[in-house]
Design a protein around this motif. Structure first.
Motif, PDB file in Angstrom:
ATOM      1  N   ALA A  45     109.510  53.876 103.599  1.00 20.69           N
ATOM      2  CA  ALA A  45     109.072  54.737 102.507  1.00 20.69           C
ATOM      3  C   ALA A  45     108.571  53.849 101.372  1.00 20.69           C
ATOM      4  O   ALA A  45     109.018  52.714 101.212  1.00 20.69           O
ATOM      5  CB  ALA A  45     110.218  55.616 102.027  1.00 20.69           C
ATOM      6  N   THR A  46     107.630  54.345 100.627  1.00 20.87           N
ATOM      7  CA  THR A  46     107.057  53.558  99.538  1.00 20.87           C
ATOM      8  C   THR A  46     107.389  54.207  98.196  1.00 20.87           C
ATOM      9  O   THR A  46     107.612  55.405  98.098  1.00 20.87           O
ATOM     10  CB  THR A  46     105.535  53.450  99.690  1.00 20.87           C
ATOM     11  N   VAL A  47     107.427  53.375  97.187  1.00 24.81           N
ATOM     12  CA  VAL A  47     107.632  53.838  95.819  1.00 24.81           C
ATOM     13  C   VAL A  47     106.666  53.090  94.918  1.00 24.81           C
ATOM     14  O   VAL A  47     106.130  52.040  95.287  1.00 24.81           O
ATOM     15  CB  VAL A  47     109.081  53.585  95.343  1.00 24.81           C
ATOM     16  N   GLN A 301     116.427  48.102  93.265  1.00 24.59           N
ATOM     17  CA  GLN A 301     116.902  46.767  93.621  1.00 24.59           C
ATOM     18  C   GLN A 301     116.691  46.469  95.106  1.00 24.59           C
ATOM     19  O   GLN A 301     116.464  45.315  95.484  1.00 24.59           O
ATOM     20  CB  GLN A 301     118.391  46.631  93.283  1.00 24.59           C
ATOM     21  N   GLN A 302     116.723  47.522  95.973  1.00 20.43           N
ATOM     22  CA  GLN A 302     116.524  47.307  97.404  1.00 20.43           C
ATOM     23  C   GLN A 302     115.113  46.858  97.729  1.00 20.43           C
ATOM     24  O   GLN A 302     114.865  46.339  98.823  1.00 20.43           O
ATOM     25  CB  GLN A 302     116.850  48.586  98.170  1.00 20.43           C
ATOM     26  N   SER A 303     114.185  47.067  96.796  1.00 20.80           N
ATOM     27  CA  SER A 303     112.800  46.664  97.051  1.00 20.80           C
ATOM     28  C   SER A 303     112.599  45.166  96.869  1.00 20.80           C
ATOM     29  O   SER A 303     111.579  44.628  97.317  1.00 20.80           O
ATOM     30  CB  SER A 303     111.856  47.426  96.117  1.00 20.80           C
ATOM     31  N   VAL A 304     113.528  44.505  96.208  1.00 19.91           N
ATOM     32  CA  VAL A 304     113.355  43.094  95.881  1.00 19.91           C
ATOM     33  C   VAL A 304     114.071  42.241  96.918  1.00 19.91           C
ATOM     34  O   VAL A 304     115.235  42.483  97.259  1.00 19.91           O
ATOM     35  CB  VAL A 304     113.901  42.793  94.470  1.00 19.91           C
ATOM     36  N   VAL A 305     113.363  41.247  97.419  1.00 19.49           N
ATOM     37  CA  VAL A 305     113.904  40.307  98.404  1.00 19.49           C
ATOM     38  C   VAL A 305     113.905  38.920  97.779  1.00 19.49           C
ATOM     39  O   VAL A 305     112.904  38.507  97.183  1.00 19.49           O
ATOM     40  CB  VAL A 305     113.067  40.304  99.697  1.00 19.49           C
ATOM     41  N   VAL A 306     115.019  38.225  97.898  1.00 18.06           N
ATOM     42  CA  VAL A 306     115.125  36.866  97.367  1.00 18.06           C
ATOM     43  C   VAL A 306     115.040  35.892  98.530  1.00 18.06           C
ATOM     44  O   VAL A 306     115.852  35.941  99.466  1.00 18.06           O
ATOM     45  CB  VAL A 306     116.448  36.672  96.603  1.00 18.06           C
ATOM     46  N   ARG A 307     114.035  35.029  98.478  1.00 18.64           N
ATOM     47  CA  ARG A 307     113.824  34.005  99.518  1.00 18.64           C
ATOM     48  C   ARG A 307     113.511  32.683  98.840  1.00 18.64           C
ATOM     49  O   ARG A 307     112.626  32.618  97.991  1.00 18.64           O
ATOM     50  CB  ARG A 307     112.682  34.414 100.448  1.00 18.64           C
ATOM     51  N   ASP A 308     114.256  31.673  99.245  1.00 16.48           N
ATOM     52  CA  ASP A 308     114.055  30.318  98.728  1.00 16.48           C
ATOM     53  C   ASP A 308     114.140  30.273  97.201  1.00 16.48           C
ATOM     54  O   ASP A 308     113.428  29.520  96.535  1.00 16.48           O
ATOM     55  CB  ASP A 308     112.699  29.755  99.175  1.00 16.48           C
ATOM     56  N   ALA A 351     110.168  50.629  99.699  1.00 16.36           N
ATOM     57  CA  ALA A 351     111.338  51.035  98.932  1.00 16.36           C
ATOM     58  C   ALA A 351     112.607  50.352  99.417  1.00 16.36           C
ATOM     59  O   ALA A 351     113.461  49.966  98.620  1.00 16.36           O
ATOM     60  CB  ALA A 351     111.505  52.544  98.984  1.00 16.36           C
ATOM     61  N   ALA A 352     112.769  50.204 100.720  1.00 20.46           N
ATOM     62  CA  ALA A 352     113.989  49.610 101.274  1.00 20.46           C
ATOM     63  C   ALA A 352     113.667  48.952 102.594  1.00 20.46           C
ATOM     64  O   ALA A 352     112.702  49.321 103.283  1.00 20.46           O
ATOM     65  CB  ALA A 352     115.073  50.674 101.458  1.00 20.46           C
ATOM     66  N   GLY A 353     114.486  47.976 102.962  1.00 20.89           N
ATOM     67  CA  GLY A 353     114.270  47.293 104.236  1.00 20.89           C
ATOM     68  C   GLY A 353     113.264  46.183 104.165  1.00 20.89           C
ATOM     69  O   GLY A 353     112.822  45.686 105.208  1.00 20.89           O
ATOM     70  N   ALA A 354     112.891  45.753 102.948  1.00 22.49           N
ATOM     71  CA  ALA A 354     111.877  44.704 102.829  1.00 22.49           C
ATOM     72  C   ALA A 354     112.354  43.381 103.408  1.00 22.49           C
ATOM     73  O   ALA A 354     111.535  42.540 103.778  1.00 22.49           O
ATOM     74  CB  ALA A 354     111.499  44.523 101.357  1.00 22.49           C
ATOM     75  N   GLY A 355     113.651  43.201 103.502  1.00 18.50           N
ATOM     76  CA  GLY A 355     114.156  41.948 104.054  1.00 18.50           C
ATOM     77  C   GLY A 355     113.831  41.752 105.519  1.00 18.50           C
ATOM     78  O   GLY A 355     113.929  40.634 106.040  1.00 18.50           O
ATOM     79  N   GLN A 368     108.695  60.730 103.055  1.00 20.94           N
ATOM     80  CA  GLN A 368     110.032  61.179 102.713  1.00 20.94           C
ATOM     81  C   GLN A 368     110.614  60.276 101.642  1.00 20.94           C
ATOM     82  O   GLN A 368     110.091  59.226 101.301  1.00 20.94           O
ATOM     83  CB  GLN A 368     110.937  61.185 103.940  1.00 20.94           C
ATOM     84  N   ALA A 369     111.753  60.721 101.075  1.00 16.65           N
ATOM     85  CA  ALA A 369     112.423  59.934 100.046  1.00 16.65           C
ATOM     86  C   ALA A 369     112.853  58.613 100.622  1.00 16.65           C
ATOM     87  O   ALA A 369     113.044  58.464 101.835  1.00 16.65           O
ATOM     88  CB  ALA A 369     113.640  60.687  99.486  1.00 16.65           C
ATOM     89  N   ALA A 370     112.997  57.631  99.766  1.00 21.89           N
ATOM     90  CA  ALA A 370     113.342  56.282 100.205  1.00 21.89           C
ATOM     91  C   ALA A 370     114.657  56.281 100.948  1.00 21.89           C
ATOM     92  O   ALA A 370     115.686  56.696 100.439  1.00 21.89           O
ATOM     93  CB  ALA A 370     113.441  55.354  98.990  1.00 21.89           C
TER      94      ALA A 370
END
Length: 391
Positions: A45-47, A301-308, A351-355, A368-370
């Motif tokens: 889902a996108t936001v 916050q679920q949209s943000v992925v921290v890498r390196d 929205a979620a699952g970007a990791g 649908q909703a995130a």
């Protein structure tokens, strides 16, 4: 010269070769394997980023200390402690008796002072009578001038001795009152050195009292952030015990430590409503100063992925492929985080699952909703199971 004509056999071979070429072309094209179909990596889902008003805070560390401590000692000298009526942790009222000293010696001295006063008053009365008679005989010549002066002087001396005896009696009464050690203010006993049977020297500290039970948070704030605070700024504090307290800035320290470049900010604190008062003087505590609110661009916050060590979001392009976008995050409020820079306000992001995604992955977008992202195969299995259950 004779005309040359092609033979029928040659014509037939040419026709067969053409038919074979056409057959190979069509049959070979049909036999070619179909191109592989690219399957989406995830269903997401996108936001879009939202502009919200987020609270602005300033974090600081410090210690919880007593607002003021009163030292309670004995004023009387050389008396023995007979009772200790307060202990560490007791909440006491102003004027409450904390300890009692032996008053036997003081009572005896008081009785002696009373007797001395009575004697001085009797002597003063006799001297007054003699002086009165001398004044009566002053004009008769029965007494010389020097004798009359002696009687008058004796009267004044007797009066002075009465005043001295009264002062001595008052001193003994004060000394008797000092045989009880009273609380100078309401508060909590923080330390006790009083021991029954000990002979107390004048000025010896027997108790230490946290006045009115008030605590303060002494926060260390760097000089660069000091200008953001004012007297009355609200603060929320969390002690090492987990106790939550609230308060307001009472005073900002007038000096900055040249070593740490930090100043002390004094905050009067009290437990939050419904919270146990488990904070104690001397505890380490973290806190935040409430500096108001400011608008900010926020994403879940679920949209943000921290890498390196860097923060990223995944922007969904019109072709449903994602692009990894590096962003700078800021304040966090609830389940949303502020994006300081790196993201356009009209961008569509996962929205979620970007990791589970990589740059350039193809995704299936749902309106649908995130919800937590799932793989297409898992979604298909879930659909089949639901259909079987319905049958």
């Amino acid at each position: 010269m004779k005309n040359i004509r092609p033979k029928p056999l040659i014509l037939a071979l040419l026709v067969l070769a053409g038919v074979a070429a056409l057959a190979w072309f069509f049959l070979g094209e049909r036999a070619a394997p179909p191109a592989a179909t690219v399957r989406p990596a995830l269903t997401v889902a996108t936001v879009q980023p939202q502009r919200e008003s987020l609270p602005t805070t300033l974090a600081a560390n410090g210690n919880i200390m007593a607002w003021q401590e009163a030292s309670v000692g004995a004023e009387a000298a050389g008396l023995r402690l007979t009772q200790v009526r307060a202990n560490v942790g007791d909440r006491v009222r102003q004027g409450q008796v904390l300890a009692v000293l032996s008053g036997d010696t003081v009572q005896a001295d008081l009785a002696q002072s009373r007797a001395a006063l009575a004697e001085a008053e009797a002597a003063a009365a006799e001297a007054a009578n003699n002086a009165q008679r001398a004044r009566t005989l002053q004009g008769t010549g029965a007494l010389s001038a020097s004798q009359i002066n002696q009687y008058l002087t004796a009267e004044q001396t007797a009066r002075a001795r009465v005043e001295a005896a009264r002062a001595q009696l008052q001193a003994q009464r004060v000394r008797l009152a000092q045989t009880t050690v009273n609380a100078p203010d309401s508060g909590i006993i923080s330390s006790r050195t009083a021991t029954v049977g000990a002979v107390v020297a004048p000025g010896t500290e027997l108790f230490r009292l946290i006045r009115q039970g008030r605590l303060e948070w002494r926060a260390e704030v760097t000089s660069s952030e000091l200008g953001r605070l004012t007297v009355g700024t609200r603060a929320l504090v969390t002690a090492a015990s987990g106790a939550r307290l609230e308060g307001r800035v009472r005073m900002i320290g007038p000096t900055v430590d040249p070593q740490t470049r930090a100043a002390l900010v004094y905050v009067d604190v009290k437990p939050l409503p419904g919270m146990a008062a488990s904070a104690r003087a001397g505890m380490f505590a973290r806190g935040e100063f409430d500096l108001g609110a400011a608008p900010a661009l926020t994403v879940p916050q679920q949209s943000v992925v921290v890498r390196d060590g860097f923060s990223y979001v995944y922007r969904v392009n019109p072709d449903n492929r994602v692009t990894q976008v590096k962003v700078e995050t800021g304040r966090i409020a609830g389940d949303r985080v502020a994006i300081v820079q790196g993201l356009a306000p009209d961008a569509r992001i996962v929205a979620a699952g970007a990791g589970f995604l990589n740059d350039g992955d193809l995704v299936r977008v749902t309106d649908q909703a995130a919800t937590p992202a799932v793989a297409p195969g898992s979604a298909a299995r879930a659909s089949v199971s639901a259909a079987s259950a319905a049958r």
